[in-house]
Design an enzyme around this catalytic site. Structure first.
Site, PDB file in Angstrom:
ATOM      1  N   HIS A   1       0.346  11.240   6.950  1.00 27.77           N
ATOM      2  CA  HIS A   1       1.642  10.958   7.366  1.00 27.77           C
ATOM      3  C   HIS A   1       2.623  11.988   6.328  1.00 27.77           C
ATOM      4  O   HIS A   1       2.541  11.756   5.131  1.00 27.77           O
ATOM      5  CB  HIS A   1       2.087   9.554   6.960  1.00 27.77           C
ATOM      6  CG  HIS A   1       3.624   9.372   7.183  1.00 27.77           C
ATOM      7  ND1 HIS A   1       4.229   9.428   8.375  1.00 27.77           N
ATOM      8  CD2 HIS A   1       4.620   8.824   6.378  1.00 27.77           C
ATOM      9  CE1 HIS A   1       5.533   9.344   8.259  1.00 27.77           C
ATOM     10  NE2 HIS A   1       5.718   8.796   7.013  1.00 27.77           N
TER      11      HIS A   1
ATOM     12  N   ASP B   1       5.863  13.429   5.386  1.00 21.23           N
ATOM     13  CA  ASP B   1       7.364  13.177   5.470  1.00 21.23           C
ATOM     14  C   ASP B   1       7.746  14.634   5.281  1.00 21.23           C
ATOM     15  O   ASP B   1       7.593  15.354   4.497  1.00 21.23           O
ATOM     16  CB  ASP B   1       8.039  12.474   4.308  1.00 21.23           C
ATOM     17  CG  ASP B   1       7.556  11.031   4.485  1.00 21.23           C
ATOM     18  OD1 ASP B   1       7.945  10.270   5.418  1.00 21.23           O
ATOM     19  OD2 ASP B   1       6.964  10.278   3.486  1.00 21.23           O
TER      20      ASP B   1
ATOM     21  N   ASP C   1       6.327   5.001  10.323  1.00 19.65           N
ATOM     22  CA  ASP C   1       7.262   4.769   9.079  1.00 19.65           C
ATOM     23  C   ASP C   1       8.596   4.412   9.037  1.00 19.65           C
ATOM     24  O   ASP C   1       9.008   3.861   8.298  1.00 19.65           O
ATOM     25  CB  ASP C   1       7.009   5.904   8.203  1.00 19.65           C
ATOM     26  CG  ASP C   1       7.333   5.764   6.780  1.00 19.65           C
ATOM     27  OD1 ASP C   1       7.148   4.584   6.275  1.00 19.65           O
ATOM     28  OD2 ASP C   1       7.647   6.715   5.924  1.00 19.65           O
TER      29      ASP C   1
ATOM     30  N   HIS D   1      13.172  10.486   9.310  1.00 17.68           N
ATOM     31  CA  HIS D   1      13.631   9.108   8.924  1.00 17.68           C
ATOM     32  C   HIS D   1      13.976   8.689   7.317  1.00 17.68           C
ATOM     33  O   HIS D   1      14.096   7.773   6.875  1.00 17.68           O
ATOM     34  CB  HIS D   1      12.378   8.073   9.255  1.00 17.68           C
ATOM     35  CG  HIS D   1      10.838   8.457   8.745  1.00 17.68           C
ATOM     36  ND1 HIS D   1      10.133   9.266   9.532  1.00 17.68           N
ATOM     37  CD2 HIS D   1      10.532   7.970   7.627  1.00 17.68           C
ATOM     38  CE1 HIS D   1       9.129   9.301   8.716  1.00 17.68           C
ATOM     39  NE2 HIS D   1       9.106   8.592   7.568  1.00 17.68           N
TER      40      HIS D   1
END
Length: 982
Positions: free
Chosen positions: A50, A52, A174, A424
């Protein structure tokens, strides 16, 4: 060939985009999935990372592995390492999500590496999931920007890998709550399923107990099932591995030590723990398949650690099958897991609401980020409007838009910046301060590229190459050209496909001006003295003494020109009156004020003689420092937690300054404190009341963090119900202390009742509806019957322990705290007529006219007005997208912007003729595409699911009247690739 795909030889070259060659032995997608064992519990290990797109570090820092003192993370090394390890065993799998990173990495690879990666993709061993430029936030994003960022990523995958690069599963592991409109978008883009990691802890507990962790999400009340139905699954461990099975270099779990001659041999223990974990997880799911996410934030920099241990895990667990074990472990992907669920042919529970608000514990509601970093939220929204204008003018101006008299311009830089901003931890406001600055810089850089393009395009369309400037600080009355020039022209470009009327305020230093439109007709105008509030916000960035106010009328998808000339070169007369007026009004609305308090008292719709009692004030919730007896949770960037249900009033009265201008605008300035003020405005000829609020710097010398709200209290009998939009589109009903899905045990009576709004919210009773349209995403609630409260600003003194590691206390431009200014538009109507007003009003707030200025008067051969349409589109139809696709083709999206039962007038099918749409070019051919523009619509197939309502798929029918005439039903978005000739 059906009318959905209009036959034209000219389109053959476009079709090649969707038929890129794949390897001779390519087996990707569902055909590449590993074999499973029907009589066993099949455990799908999904290796993933994951990544970001900015959070604690900037996008660049994350990609290169810089600033590892903040967080150890380097995306380029992850991709290097994973590609190396996938080649060592054809059974291994890996999924990748964030195309903003992959795009950058791909550009840096040599041909040999690209060939290897393409082969891995063609064999289904490297699979792209989700496929957007980022994994977008779901609470604070607008649907148009979400569709754009998804299209950006999906097009890159399509152009690079063809069909094998097309994601089949949406993956939002997430984001902090999940919006119904996002599910609708994914379904219309052709996705077969959607997996996420976070949902309310009470909701999760109930779903686990009833085996409802997987469901069919019916994401629209207007679109006919199963158009917006999406199979949705909740992942068991968020997006982390099960406890004890993390083998990244960032983890402390024991590796598998499988030499029996060594004292620390642990295979038996590991295997038994895994079997126990798998069987325990299986209790909460309906099939003999479960999924385990083997990875987490920025993992797999050294992929060998992960794969070496997972290889052993698979080997030793599966070896026990010879002894009767019924657990089968495989490398897999979310799409392969999804396929097995589909093959099970079960009936799944149906979900029709959304997943807001999200709480991970009794006092930990993630509702603060709905408002966090309000200035960045506005800048992102404005940037979306500018990008749409940039895209449109690139098409309308033709090739000279990109390379013209003002140099080289492009829209791509802005598209990528906006794609990153949807992340996000971007527009959500949940990033570190230095990362927030980086997001804003990227948007500013993108806009600089677009500005050149726009200048070129307007030069082409108008025939004038005179220098053109744009003023970005008009909201604080700063524009050097208008402040100093005695004669100038203003170009107003309208990105909407219908004519608009819009109030304009320009900073000036004279007391009287003449304003003429493109036809030479005089326009009513008035100079208003600059308010004290604006002077304080502006400080030394401008020197205007007044604002020139007038209304502009702009044609659909086009521009018009106004000429402004100074008549009296002296400071404007100060017409300020002190003390509350009894009322202000135009021909549509009347607003009264309380003589004693200076606050709003009532609002009347004069057209139908409908009145509500309306009182408005500003308050702040004292943010918890985490030191009360119930919980140690403080308010922070993510979490809103007031330490009392009763907010502190800023001031019970407002000091009033009145400026009343007959015929143009009437205004009342209210001062609530040195850091809170507001202008109440009624423009002539407009049906909405404008409240322009200014909040900040929020004082913190008292040691208290503050969450600032404005509250509108009315006599509307709302009975605990209120209504919010979902990502700017469909509206959802909200009810205080209630969730449609489970019996709520409310533990935070304020924060637990907050919801996100992106463009509007309202309360209503049988006869009256008060709608509030916002200029950015914010948090909203209705704590009291007949009231709406909107959170405007947050300044906090503590971190909320969700990873950011710093308080949300933005320094602002002058380092004394952030000052934020914004607008709320209020309408009062009967409920059955409200949408007719607030839908176009909200759309106009999202896509605002772009103003540009030239010194002096236009040359005699200049074209002063232009429309890119042959005629305005019907009010129910919105031109969502007009963008250059390649040299000879453009992408358009037409949207029906009303829900099925929303409006007696506009909730009807509408037919549009594609050939008669545009004036700037001729449409030679058209082909319909999926919403994500990565498939032909006629080729789009999705998995079918049984649900509790037992609604079967509706066969696709030839519903269009003719090959060129397309019909839009309520809430429908249709996407077309048009072959055009300028």
């Amino acid at each position: 060939m059906p009318s959905l795909h209009i036959c034209s030889l000219i389109l053959c070259s476009i079709s090649a985009v969707f038929s890129l060659p794949v390897g001779r032995d390519s087996v990707c997608g569902y055909k590449s999935c590993p074999a499973t064992k029907p009589s066993m519990l099949n455990v799908h290990l999904v290796p993933h990372t994951h990544d970001d797109v900015g959070w604690l570090k900037t996008v660049d820092q994350y990609y290169y592995g810089d600033r590892n003192n903040i967080q150890h993370a380097g995306v380029q090394y992850i991709l290097d390492s994973v590609v190396d390890q996938l080649q060592k065993d054809p059974a291994r799998r890996f999924i990748y999500v964030e195309i903003a990173f992959f795009y950058r990495w791909w550009k840096q690879q040599d041909q040999n590496t690209r060939r290897i990666v393409t082969q891995l993709v063609n064999e289904g061993r490297l699979e792209f999931i989700n496929g957007g430029w980022c994994m977008s936030d779901e609470a604070t994003t607008h649907y148009s920007a979400v569709i754009d960022q998804m299209t950006l990523g999906l097009r890159f995958l399509n152009d690079t890998f063809g069909e094998c690069g097309r994601p089949r599963v949406a993956w939002h592991i997430d984001p902090f709550g999940h919006a119904r409109e996002h599910a609708s978008i994914f379904a219309q883009m052709g996705y077969d399923g959607f997996f996420f990691g976070r949902l309310d802890y009470q909701d999760k507990a109930r779903r686990m107990s009833t085996k409802e962790m997987e469901m069919v999400w019916r994401a629209s009340e207007s679109l006919k099932p199963p158009v917006a139905d999406l199979f949705t699954g909740v992942l068991p461990n968020g997006y982390n591995p099960p406890a004890g099975f993390c083998w990244d270099q960032s983890c402390d779990d024991a590796p598998i030590r499988d030499d029996p001659d060594l004292e620390d041999y642990n295979v038996d223990v590991i295997v038994q723990n895994f079997l126990s974990t798998a069987n325990s997880q299986a209790k909460y799911y309906k099939t003999n398949h479960i999924i385990m996410t083997m990875g987490s934030d920025f993992q797999y920099e050294n992929a060998n650690l992960w794969y070496k241990n997972m290889d052993k895990l698979i080997k030793y667990v599966n070896a026990l099958q010879a002894n009767g074990s019924k657990v089968n472990v495989i490398y897999s992907t979310p799409s392969c897991y999804l396929q097995e669920l589909n093959l099970a042919n079960l009936t799944w529970p149906l979900k029709t609401d959304d997943f807001f608000p999200y709480a991970d514990d009794a006092h930990d509601f993630w509702t603060g980020y709905f408002t966090s970093r309000p200035a960045l939220k506005l800048y992102e929204r404005q940037s979306n409007s500018r990008l749409q204008t940039c895209n449109q003018l690139e098409v309308l101006g033709g090739p000279k838009s990109r390379s013209g008299p003002f140099g080289e311009g492009d829209s791509d830089t802005m598209k990528r910046a906006m794609g990153v901003a949807q992340h996000h931890d971007a527009v959500s406001g949940t990033e570190k301060q230095h990362v927030a600055y980086d997001y804003a810089k990227r948007l500013a850089r993108g806009w600089a590229h677009c500005e050149v393009l726009i200048r070129n395009s307007l030069a082409v369309l108008s025939g004038s190459e005179a220098p053109r400037v744009m003023c970005e600080n008009l909201n604080i009355s700063v524009c050097p050209l208008t402040e100093s020039s005695h004669k100038f022209s203003m170009n107003v470009y309208n990105p909407l496909a219908r004519a608009v009327s819009w109030p304009v305020r320009l900073p000036v230093n004279g007391s009287q001006y003449s304003v003429t439109n493109a036809n030479g007709k005089a326009v009513d105008s008035q100079v208003v003295p600059l308010s004290k509030s604006t002077q304080e916000v502006r400080r030394n960035r401008g020197y205007a003494t007044g604002e020139l106010v007038f209304q502009v009328e702009a044609p659909p998808l086009g521009y018009t020109t106004y000429v402004i000339s100074l008549l009296r070169d002296e400071p404007p007369e100060d017409t300020t009156e002190h003390g509350a007026p009894p009322s202000i009004q135009n021909k549509f609305l009347k607003v009264t004020f309380d003589d004693n308090t200076g606050l709003l008292k009532s609002l009347t719709n004069l057209e139908i003689q409908q009145t509500i009692q309306l009182s408005q004030n500003f308050y702040w919730y004292n943010a918890s420092a985490g030191n009360n007896y119930e919980s140690s949770q403080p308010s922070g960037a993510y979490i809103f937690r007031p330490n009392s249900s009763t907010p502190v009033i800023v001031n019970k009265t407002a000091q009033i300054e009145v400026i009343t201008i007959s015929g143009v605008v009437q205004e009342v300035t209210q001062w609530f404190s040195p850091w809170v003020s507001q202008v109440v405005r009624l423009y002539e000829g407009r049906r909405e009341l404008e409240l322009e609020w200014t909040v900040g710097p929020v004082p913190i010398k008292d040691g208290l963090g503050k969450e600032v709200i404005t509250r509108l209290d009315t006599d509307i009998q709302s009975s605990g119900y209120f209504y919010t939009d979902s990502n700017g589109r469909e509206v959802l009903e909200r009810r205080k202390d209630y969730r449609p899905t489970w019996d709520l045990k409310q533990s935070e009576p304020i924060a637990g009742n907050y919801y996100p709004i992106n463009s509007r919210a309202y309360i209503k009773d049988d006869k009256r509806q008060l709608t509030v349209v916002t200029d950015r995403s914010q948090g909203v609630s209705s704590i009291y019957n007949g009231s709406l409260e909107i959170m405007l600003h947050r300044r906090l003194l503590h971190d909320d322990f969700r990873g950011v590691g710093e308080p949300l206390s933005e320094p602002g431009e002058f380092n004394d705290g952030l000052v934020v200014r914004g607008r709320l538009l209020l309408t009062l109507t009967p409920p059955d007529q409200a949408a007719d007003t607030h839908r176009p009003l909200a759309q106009g707030m999202v896509l605002q006219p772009l103003l540009s200025f030239q010194d002096g008067t236009p040359s005699t051969n200049s074209k002063l007005e232009f429309s890119g349409l042959q005629a305005a589109l019907p009010l129910a139809v919105h031109l969502l997208t007009l963008s250059q696709w390649d040299k000879d083709s453009i992408l358009i999206r037409l949207e029906h912007q009303y829900e099925a039962k929303e409006s007696k007038t506009y909730s009807q099918p509408v037919t549009v003729n594609l050939q008669k749409l545009f004036s700037a070019f001729k449409v030679l051919g058209a082909s319909e595409m999926s919403l994500g523009a990565n498939q032909w619509k006629e080729d789009m197939t999705r998995l079918s699911w049984n649900n509790e309502m037992n609604v079967k798929p509706v066969p696709v029918s030839d519903k269009d009247p003719s090959p060129w005439e397309v019909t839009l039903n309520p809430m429908e978005i249709r996407t077309f690739l048009l072959r055009v000739q300028q």
